[in-house]
Design a protein around this motif. Structure first.
Motif, PDB file in Angstrom:
ATOM      1  N   PRO A 180       0.842  -1.073   0.048  1.00 19.59           N
ATOM      2  CA  PRO A 180       0.209   0.102   0.066  1.00 19.59           C
ATOM      3  C   PRO A 180       0.680   1.213  -0.129  1.00 19.59           C
ATOM      4  O   PRO A 180       1.966   1.284   0.540  1.00 19.59           O
ATOM      5  N   LYS A 181       0.321   2.176  -0.880  1.00 17.72           N
ATOM      6  CA  LYS A 181       0.976   3.338  -0.838  1.00 17.72           C
ATOM      7  C   LYS A 181       1.104   4.360   0.537  1.00 17.72           C
ATOM      8  O   LYS A 181       1.752   5.079   0.667  1.00 17.72           O
ATOM      9  N   SER A 182       0.141   3.987   1.309  1.00 15.41           N
ATOM     10  CA  SER A 182      -0.343   4.706   2.586  1.00 15.41           C
ATOM     11  C   SER A 182       1.012   4.828   3.523  1.00 15.41           C
ATOM     12  O   SER A 182       1.183   5.756   4.025  1.00 15.41           O
ATOM     13  N   TYR A 183       1.560   3.787   3.407  1.00 10.43           N
ATOM     14  CA  TYR A 183       2.955   3.744   4.203  1.00 10.43           C
ATOM     15  C   TYR A 183       3.846   4.934   3.701  1.00 10.43           C
ATOM     16  O   TYR A 183       4.394   5.485   4.856  1.00 10.43           O
ATOM     17  N   GLU A 184       4.221   4.801   2.728  1.00 15.96           N
ATOM     18  CA  GLU A 184       5.118   5.911   2.161  1.00 15.96           C
ATOM     19  C   GLU A 184       4.471   7.348   2.463  1.00 15.96           C
ATOM     20  O   GLU A 184       5.122   8.361   2.737  1.00 15.96           O
ATOM     21  N   GLU A 185       3.002   7.520   2.168  1.00 17.51           N
ATOM     22  CA  GLU A 185       2.507   8.944   2.315  1.00 17.51           C
ATOM     23  C   GLU A 185       2.642   9.251   3.685  1.00 17.51           C
ATOM     24  O   GLU A 185       2.800  10.235   4.172  1.00 17.51           O
ATOM     25  N   SER A 186       2.354   8.287   4.524  1.00 17.73           N
ATOM     26  CA  SER A 186       2.380   8.573   5.992  1.00 17.73           C
ATOM     27  C   SER A 186       3.729   9.098   6.276  1.00 17.73           C
ATOM     28  O   SER A 186       3.814  10.166   6.875  1.00 17.73           O
ATOM     29  N   ALA A 187       4.507   8.435   6.008  1.00 20.14           N
ATOM     30  CA  ALA A 187       6.180   8.887   6.172  1.00 20.14           C
ATOM     31  C   ALA A 187       6.451  10.228   5.532  1.00 20.14           C
ATOM     32  O   ALA A 187       7.152  11.181   6.478  1.00 20.14           O
ATOM     33  N   ARG A 188       5.874  10.439   4.398  1.00 20.54           N
ATOM     34  CA  ARG A 188       6.034  11.733   3.689  1.00 20.54           C
ATOM     35  C   ARG A 188       5.388  12.988   4.727  1.00 20.54           C
ATOM     36  O   ARG A 188       6.019  13.726   4.772  1.00 20.54           O
ATOM     37  N   VAL A 189       4.301  12.645   5.247  1.00 22.85           N
ATOM     38  CA  VAL A 189       3.542  13.533   5.925  1.00 22.85           C
ATOM     39  C   VAL A 189       4.409  13.983   7.268  1.00 22.85           C
ATOM     40  O   VAL A 189       4.568  15.160   7.684  1.00 22.85           O
ATOM     41  N   PHE A 190       5.131  12.887   7.769  1.00 20.87           N
ATOM     42  CA  PHE A 190       5.952  13.118   8.988  1.00 20.87           C
ATOM     43  C   PHE A 190       7.294  13.777   8.782  1.00 20.87           C
ATOM     44  O   PHE A 190       7.974  14.104   9.425  1.00 20.87           O
ATOM     45  N   GLY A 191       7.443  14.315   7.569  1.00 22.80           N
ATOM     46  CA  GLY A 191       8.693  14.771   6.963  1.00 22.80           C
ATOM     47  C   GLY A 191       9.708  14.139   6.272  1.00 22.80           C
ATOM     48  O   GLY A 191      10.997  14.621   6.602  1.00 22.80           O
ATOM     49  N   ALA A 192       9.829  12.771   6.341  1.00 18.52           N
ATOM     50  CA  ALA A 192      10.683  11.798   5.963  1.00 18.52           C
ATOM     51  C   ALA A 192      11.079  12.493   4.229  1.00 18.52           C
ATOM     52  O   ALA A 192      10.363  12.679   3.496  1.00 18.52           O
ATOM     53  N   SER A 193      12.177  12.414   4.015  1.00 21.34           N
ATOM     54  CA  SER A 193      13.030  12.626   2.658  1.00 21.34           C
ATOM     55  C   SER A 193      12.675  11.436   1.945  1.00 21.34           C
ATOM     56  O   SER A 193      12.585  10.286   2.450  1.00 21.34           O
ATOM     57  N   PRO A 194      12.782  11.659   0.753  1.00 20.63           N
ATOM     58  CA  PRO A 194      12.573  10.400  -0.332  1.00 20.63           C
ATOM     59  C   PRO A 194      13.609   9.510   0.170  1.00 20.63           C
ATOM     60  O   PRO A 194      13.331   8.219   0.051  1.00 20.63           O
ATOM     61  N   LEU A 195      14.786   9.668   0.438  1.00 22.97           N
ATOM     62  CA  LEU A 195      15.521   8.671   0.670  1.00 22.97           C
ATOM     63  C   LEU A 195      15.592   8.080   1.817  1.00 22.97           C
ATOM     64  O   LEU A 195      15.705   6.678   2.131  1.00 22.97           O
TER      65      LEU A 195
END
Lengths: 284, 354
Positions: free
Chosen positions: A173-188
Motif C-alpha cells: 500500500p502507498k499509504s505507508y510512504e505517504e504517512s512517512a512523507r507527511v511526517f517529513g521523511a525525505s525520499p531517501l
C-alpha cells in the motif's frame, strides 16, 4: 470397491516409480563421492565394504583430496560465488529502483513497456543472442572479463526481475510512504526506513533467483571467458575427464556435491530469514 | 495550534475530473471539523490537498497564517491518520509512535521515552514492543493516534478514522476521539461518509457534493436547517420527507392535504408557487384520530427503531414518514395523521432553502 483399491495401488506404484526416478540421481550424488571406485550404480559407502557383497562399496575420503589437489576445482567455486554474488547484487539494486519507479510513477505506456520487456527477454533466449552479445563484448573489450560477464548476465535477468518486483511493490500500500512523507521523511529516508524493509522478502527472492540462475549458467561463461582460471564451477565440471577421455566419476561426483551444497544452504538460510511473511499494520 | 484556511482551492485531476471546485473554508484554531459527503464527493481529496499529498491546481492552503500551497507535506506541520492507519509492519509500537521524532533526529532514548509517555496516555502501555499485526483494530487505531500526537503538529487530519472498526467499537472510539481532541485542543479536520459520525463528533462540519461545499455549520444547524435538498436528504438517520407542494394563500397544499406555511418562510412565498416541503420524521406529531393541518393517510409500514418506531404513511400517492414513540405505534393498514411541527418544517425553492 476392488476397482478403487486397484486404482489406489496403481496410483501409488506410479508415484513410487516417479519418485525413484528423481531420487536415484540425488542418492548417487550423496553416496558416490565417498566410495573408492564410483560407478553409475548407487552403493552405500561402508568401511570395509565393496568386497563382492552387492550394494556396498569401500568408504574413502580420497576423492575429496583429489578435488582439493585439482588446480581449477576450488578456484572455480570461488569464481562461481563471485559471478553470482556480483550479478545478484546488481540485479537486486537495479531491479528494485526500476520496479519502484514503475510501480509508483504513472508513465504513459508503462504497462506496454513492461510487457514488451518481458516478452522480448523470453523470446530472445541466451542462445539466440549469443553471437551479438559476443561481438558486443569484443567491441567493448569485455571479453574474458568477469565484470563483462556479470554485466551481460545482469542484463539477461533484469527484465524478469523488474517484472516480478514491480508486481510485489504494486501490492504494497502507498499509504505507508505517504504517512512517512507527511511526517517529513525525505525520499531517501522513505526508501530506507519504509520501502526496503517492506519489500525485503521480494528482494531476497530476486537475489536467490539470480544466484541460482548464474550458478547453473554454463553457456555464457563458457563462451565469454577463455581463461580457465576465471571459469566458474559449471564450466569446470565439463573438463573433469580422465586421460583416457572417460568421465572421471571420482572427481565429477565429489565436485558435483561441493557444487550443489552452497545453493542448498543458501535456500535454507534465506527461507528461514526472509521466508514470506506479512506483519500487518494495514487493516483489511 | 493553528487555523486552517482554504481560498478558492481547486483540484483538477489529469484526466480532466474536477475533484474540488474553488472551495473556500476556514477552520478556526482548536476546532474539530468534519468533512462529510458521499463517496466520490472530493472530501478525501480535500484532506490530502491540505496535507500536501495532492498538489492544488488553483487557490491557496493557509495553515497558521502561513501559505503552504507549494510546500512539501513534511514542512506543513500537520499530522495525518490514514484510513488504513499505515502503521509500519516491521517496527514495534514504540518505534511506530516515535517515527516522527526519528525524522526530527531526536536521540533514540528520548524518543522511546516520549513514545512510552504518549502511549501510556492512550492506554497502550504493555503493548509497546508488539508489532502492529499483533494488535486489535482498536489498538491499531490508538497507535496511529499516538503517532500523530507525538508529532506535536499544528493540525491533525483524520481520513475516515472510524471506518475500520466494528460497529460497537466505533461508538466507543467516537466518544474517545472527541474527548481526546477536546483535551489536546489541536485543530482537527476529519473525513467521514457517515452523517451520524459527523453530527456526533464535530464542532462544525461541511457537507460536500461533487467537489462543492453544500453547507457549512454546526451539526445542529445542519440537522435542523439543511441549506438545500441534497443536505436535507443526506443528513439524518431517517431521511427527511421532501414533498412537492403548492402555495395556496397562507397554506401549502401537500399531497392533497393542507398544512400551514412554515414559520421560517412566512411572507416570502408567492401564491400558486410550486415548492418542495421538507420535514423530518422526528418533527412530526402522530395521532390515530383526525388532527388539524395533518398529512393523513393509511399506515403502510411500521419499522422498529428501538425506543421508537418509524411509520410510513401512504398519503395520496406519496410516502410520508413519521417517528412515533414506543407503545403508540399504529397497526399496519389503519388510518394515520402526521402533523408537522411548524417551527421545524422547511420549504425549498429550486432545491435551496427559503
Amino acid at each position: 470397491m476392488i476397482r478403487f483399491v486397484l486404482g489406489r495401488i496403481g496410483f501409488y506404484a506410479l508415484v513410487a516409480v516417479v519418485l525413484a526416478f528423481f531420487t536415484l540421481p540425488l542418492l548417487w550424488l550423496v553416496t558416490a563421492p565417498f566410495t573408492a571406485d564410483p560407478t553409475y550404480e548407487v552403493r552405500v559407502p561402508l568401511p570395509g565394504g565393496g568386497r563382492g557383497d552387492g550394494g556396498t562399496a569401500a568408504f574413502t575420503w580420497d576423492n575429496f583430496r583429489a578435488v582439493l589437489e585439482h588446480p581449477y576445482a576450488l578456484p572455480s567455486l570461488y569464481n562461481s560465488v563471485l559471478l553470482s554474488a556480483g550479478t545478484a547484487a546488481l540485479v537486486v539494486l537495479l531491479a528494485a529502483l526500476a520496479a519502484y519507479a514503475l510501480s509508483r510513477v504513472r508513465l504513459p505506456g508503462r504497462d506496454a513497456l513492461l510487457y514488451v520487456l518481458l516478452l522480448l527477454s523470453s523470446i530472445i533466449t541466451g542462445t539466440a543472442a549469443i553471437v551479438p552479445l559476443f561481438q558486443l563484448a569484443v567491441e567493448l573489450d569485455l571479453i574474458d572479463s568477469r565484470l563483462g560477464l556479470v554485466l551481460i548476465l545482469t542484463g539477461g535477468l533484469l527484465p524478469a526481475a523488474i517484472f516480478m518486483l514491480k508486481d510485489f511493490m504494486d501490492s504494497t500500500p502507498k499509504s505507508y510512504e505517504e504517512s512517512a512523507r507527511v511526517f517529513g521523511a525525505s525520499p531517501l529516508q522513505i526508501v530506507r526506513h519504509v520501502v526496503v524493509p517492506l519489500v525485503r522478502p521480494g528482494l531476497a527472492t530476486i537475489a536467490v533467483w539470480a544466484v541460482a540462475n548464474v550458478w547453473g549458467n554454463f553457456l555464457m561463461p563458457y563462451l565469454l571467458l577463455s581463461d580457465v582460471e576465471k571459469q566458474p564451477a559449471a564450466v569446470i565440471t565439463y573438463t573433469l575427464y580422465t586421460e583416457g577421455g572417460q568421465a572421471n566419476l571420482r572427481l565429477l561426483s565429489t565436485f558435483g556435491l561441493l557444487y550443489s551444497v552452497p545453493v542448498v544452504l543458501m535456500y535454507l538460510f534465506v527461507s528461514k530469514k526472509y521466508g514470506f511473511r506479512f506483519h500487518g499494520g494495514i487493516k483489511r | 495550534m493553528a487555523a486552517i484556511e482554504l481560498r478558492g482551492l481547486t483540484k483538477v485531476y489529469p484526466g480532466g475530473v474536477t475533484a474540488l471546485d474553488a472551495l473556500d473554508l476556514v477552520v478556526p484554531d482548536g476546532e474539530f471539523f468534519a468533512l462529510l459527503g458521499p463517496s466520490g464527493c472530493g472530501k478525501t481529496t480535500l484532506l490530502r490537498t491540505i496535507a500536501g499529498l495532492e498538489a492544488a491546481t488553483g487557490g491557496a492552503v493557509v495553515i497558521g497564517g502561513r501559505d503552504v500551497t507549494g510546500v512539501q507535506p513534511g514542512e506543513r506541520d500537520v499530522a495525518m491518520v490514514f484510513q488504513d492507519y499505515a502503521l509500519f509492519p516491521h517496527m514495534d509500537v514504540a518505534d511506530n509512535i516515535a517515527y516522527p521524532l526519528r525524522i526530527k533526529k531526536v536521540p533514540k532514548g528520548a524518543r522511546r521515552g516520549k513514545a512510552a509517555e504518549v502511549g501510556a496516555r492512550l492506554g497502550l502501555d504493555g503493548l509497546m514492543d508488539r508489532r502492529p499485526g499483533q494488535l486489535s483494530g482498536g489498538q491499531q487505531q490508538r497507535v496511529a493516534l499516538a503517532r500523530v500526537m507525538a508529532t506535536q503538529a499544528q493540525a491533525f487530519l483524520f481520513d475516515e478514522p472510524l471506518s475500520n472498526l466494528d460497529a460497537r467499537l466505533r461508538l466507543e472510539a467516537r466518544t474517545f476521539l472527541k474527548k481526546l481532541q477536546r483535551e489536546l485542543g489541536v485543530t482537527t479536520v476529519f473525513v467521514t461518509h457517515d452523517q451520524a459520525e459527523a453530527l456526533a463528533m464535530a464542532d462544525r462540519m461541511a457537507v460536500m457534493e461533487a467537489g462543492h461545499i453544500r453547507q457549512i455549520g454546526t451539526p445542529a444547524e445542519v440537522f435542523q436547517r439543511p441549506a438545500n435538498t441534497f443536505v436535507a436528504a443526506f443528513i439524518g438517520s431517517t431521511p427527511m420527507n421532501l414533498l412537492d407542494a403548492t402555495v395556496r394563500g397562507d397554506t401549502l397544499e401537500v399531497a392533497g392535504c393542507k398544512v400551514p406555511v412554515p414559520a421560517s418562510a412566512e411572507g416570502r412565498l408567492q401564491d400558486g408557487e410550486r415548492l418542495v416541503y421538507g420535514v423530518r420524521p422526528e418533527y412530526m406529531a402522530y395521532s390515530d384520530g383526525p388532527a388539524d393541518a395533518a398529512l393523513a393517510g393509511k399506515v403502510a409500514i411500521v419499522e422498529n427503531l428501538g425506543a421508537s418506531y418509524l411509520v410510513t404513511l401512504d398519503v395520496g400517492d406519496v410516502a410520508v414518514q413519521a417517528v412515533v414513540p414506543e407503545g403508540r405505534e399504529p397497526a399496519v393498514g389503519s388510518d394515520g395523521h402526521a402533523v408537522p411541527r411548524r417551527d421545524r418544517a422547511l420549504v425549498y425553492r429550486d432545491g435551496e432553502l427559503v
